[in-house]
Design a protein around this motif. Structure first.
Motif, PDB file in Angstrom:
ATOM      1  N   HIS A 170      -4.609   3.486   0.269  1.00 49.68           N
ATOM      2  CA  HIS A 170      -3.447   4.353   0.055  1.00 49.68           C
ATOM      3  C   HIS A 170      -3.770   5.801   0.394  1.00 49.68           C
ATOM      4  N   VAL A 171      -4.906   6.280  -0.082  1.00 50.40           N
ATOM      5  CA  VAL A 171      -5.304   7.669   0.198  1.00 50.40           C
ATOM      6  C   VAL A 171      -5.436   7.884   1.698  1.00 50.40           C
TER       7      VAL A 171
ATOM      8  N   ILE B 262       0.841  -1.202   0.000  1.00 50.14           N
ATOM      9  CA  ILE B 262       0.000   0.000   0.000  1.00 50.14           C
ATOM     10  C   ILE B 262       0.877   1.252   0.000  1.00 50.14           C
ATOM     11  N   THR B 263       1.740   1.375   1.015  1.00 52.62           N
ATOM     12  CA  THR B 263       2.667   2.510   1.059  1.00 52.62           C
ATOM     13  C   THR B 263       3.779   2.248   2.062  1.00 52.62           C
ATOM     14  N   LEU B 264       4.938   2.797   1.782  1.00 49.80           N
ATOM     15  CA  LEU B 264       6.044   2.782   2.733  1.00 49.80           C
ATOM     16  C   LEU B 264       5.769   3.849   3.777  1.00 49.80           C
ATOM     17  N   LEU B 265       5.776   3.454   5.055  1.00 45.92           N
ATOM     18  CA  LEU B 265       5.429   4.388   6.125  1.00 45.92           C
ATOM     19  C   LEU B 265       6.624   5.220   6.578  1.00 45.92           C
ATOM     20  N   ASN B 266       7.738   4.555   6.857  1.00 44.60           N
ATOM     21  CA  ASN B 266       8.931   5.306   7.262  1.00 44.60           C
ATOM     22  C   ASN B 266      10.164   4.434   7.159  1.00 44.60           C
ATOM     23  N   THR B 267      11.303   5.058   7.239  1.00 40.42           N
ATOM     24  CA  THR B 267      12.586   4.355   7.261  1.00 40.42           C
ATOM     25  C   THR B 267      13.288   4.697   8.569  1.00 40.42           C
TER      26      THR B 267
ATOM     27  N   VAL C 209      -1.857   7.796   3.445  1.00 36.46           N
ATOM     28  CA  VAL C 209      -1.066   9.012   3.197  1.00 36.46           C
ATOM     29  C   VAL C 209      -1.637  10.191   3.983  1.00 36.46           C
ATOM     30  N   ALA C 210      -2.964  10.273   4.054  1.00 36.97           N
ATOM     31  CA  ALA C 210      -3.586  11.342   4.836  1.00 36.97           C
ATOM     32  C   ALA C 210      -3.232  11.209   6.310  1.00 36.97           C
ATOM     33  N   ALA C 211      -3.207   9.982   6.819  1.00 41.24           N
ATOM     34  CA  ALA C 211      -2.853   9.764   8.221  1.00 41.24           C
ATOM     35  C   ALA C 211      -1.407  10.164   8.487  1.00 41.24           C
ATOM     36  N   LEU C 212      -0.519   9.850   7.552  1.00 42.92           N
ATOM     37  CA  LEU C 212       0.894  10.206   7.723  1.00 42.92           C
ATOM     38  C   LEU C 212       1.102  11.712   7.766  1.00 42.92           C
TER      39      LEU C 212
ATOM     40  N   GLU D 239      -9.760  -0.949  -6.247  1.00 37.80           N
ATOM     41  CA  GLU D 239     -10.386   0.227  -5.640  1.00 37.80           C
ATOM     42  C   GLU D 239     -10.129   0.276  -4.133  1.00 37.80           C
ATOM     43  N   ALA D 240     -10.031  -0.885  -3.508  1.00 35.09           N
ATOM     44  CA  ALA D 240      -9.728  -0.931  -2.077  1.00 35.09           C
ATOM     45  C   ALA D 240      -8.281  -0.505  -1.837  1.00 35.09           C
TER      46      ALA D 240
END
Length: 260
Positions: free
Chosen positions: A207-208, A56-61, A211-214, A201-202
């Motif tokens: 992802h949206v 879905i997305t990389l959160l952090n390194t 990213v908004a939460a981050l 679609e899920a």
């Protein structure tokens, strides 16, 4: 609802999500160990991160830090490397376990610096750091957040960080790339994944939302306290990151396995 599934360095929880094919309500906060290292070190892992999971997305390194004990004579990385090369004897260094990012970072450092060395595995980072503080080993490469209290308390000295850019939590400590190891980068990372077979679609909706939460200030602050800023890249970029990490560390391990 958060369900912590400990075991096998994160492999147990990762396998659980991998078996929930098509379930967009079962998500994984996965890390570099079970997603990029275990697949190249374990022969019967039970899952393929690129086939059985949907990035879905990389959160952090999370950058790592090369440290020596405060009583060490080495004040910079060049001095340590010069001594390790000149001595000629095999150097021992501690790690928190087989397959850990710390182990691979130190092996990559050994290969780049060109000195003989071998790991000594401990059951976790805490005893490994204590062994360095006690003078049993000349250095180690460890998680920034874990070594930070020992740095501020004066027990350890940082000689370099493994990220390509200086760590915001240690702005005065140069990167290893700045100190004669161009392109050197190593460390842990965390990302959000779903099982394979989740509708596109899920994936987009997740992802949206992620990213908004981050981007929320409190979330960004908490993630920054882990050593690196939030990332929030695309699913395709996160998949490419996982593949690149697997390829890179497989090469390091191949060289490590050759007779020396």
């Amino acid at each position: 609802m958060v369900e912590n599934r400990a075991g096998a360095g994160g492999n147990v929880g990762t396998a659980l999500v991998a078996r929930a094919r098509g379930d967009a309500h079962t998500l994984l906060v996965g890390s570099s160990g079970p997603l990029a290292i275990s697949p190249i070190t374990e022969t019967q892992l039970g899952y393929d991160p690129l086939a059985d999971l949907t990035p879905i997305t990389l959160l952090n390194t999370t950058p790592l830090v090369l440290v020596v004990r405060s009583a060490s004579p080495f004040q910079d990385l060049s001095g340590l490397v010069a001594e390790l090369r000149a001595d000629g004897r095999e150097v021992l260094y501690p790690t928190p376990g087989v397959g850990s990012p710390q182990l691979l970072a130190q092996e990559a450092f050994r290969q780049a610096a060109g000195f003989p060395a071998a790991p000594v595995h401990y059951p976790g980072s805490a005893p490994a750091m204590l062994a360095v503080i006690a003078g049993e080993f000349p250095f180690t490469i460890e998680n920034l957040v874990l070594v930070a209290p020992h740095l501020s308390g004066g027990a350890l000295r940082a000689l370099g960080v493994t990220s390509l850019a200086r760590a915001p939590l240690l702005p005065a400590v140069p990167t290893m790339a700045e100190q004669g190891f161009p392109g050197f980068s190593a460390g842990g990372w965390y990302g959000l994944l779903a099982p394979a077979g989740v509708p596109e679609e899920a994936v987009r909706a997740l992802h949206v939302a992620a990213v908004a939460a981050l981007a929320e200030p409190e979330v960004a602050r908490r993630i920054g306290e882990m050593g690196g800023p939030p990332v929030g890249n695309s699913p395709a970029a996160f998949r490419a990151h996982i593949l690149a990490e697997m390829t890179r560390w497989r090469e390091v391990m191949t060289v490590a396995a050759r007779p020396r």
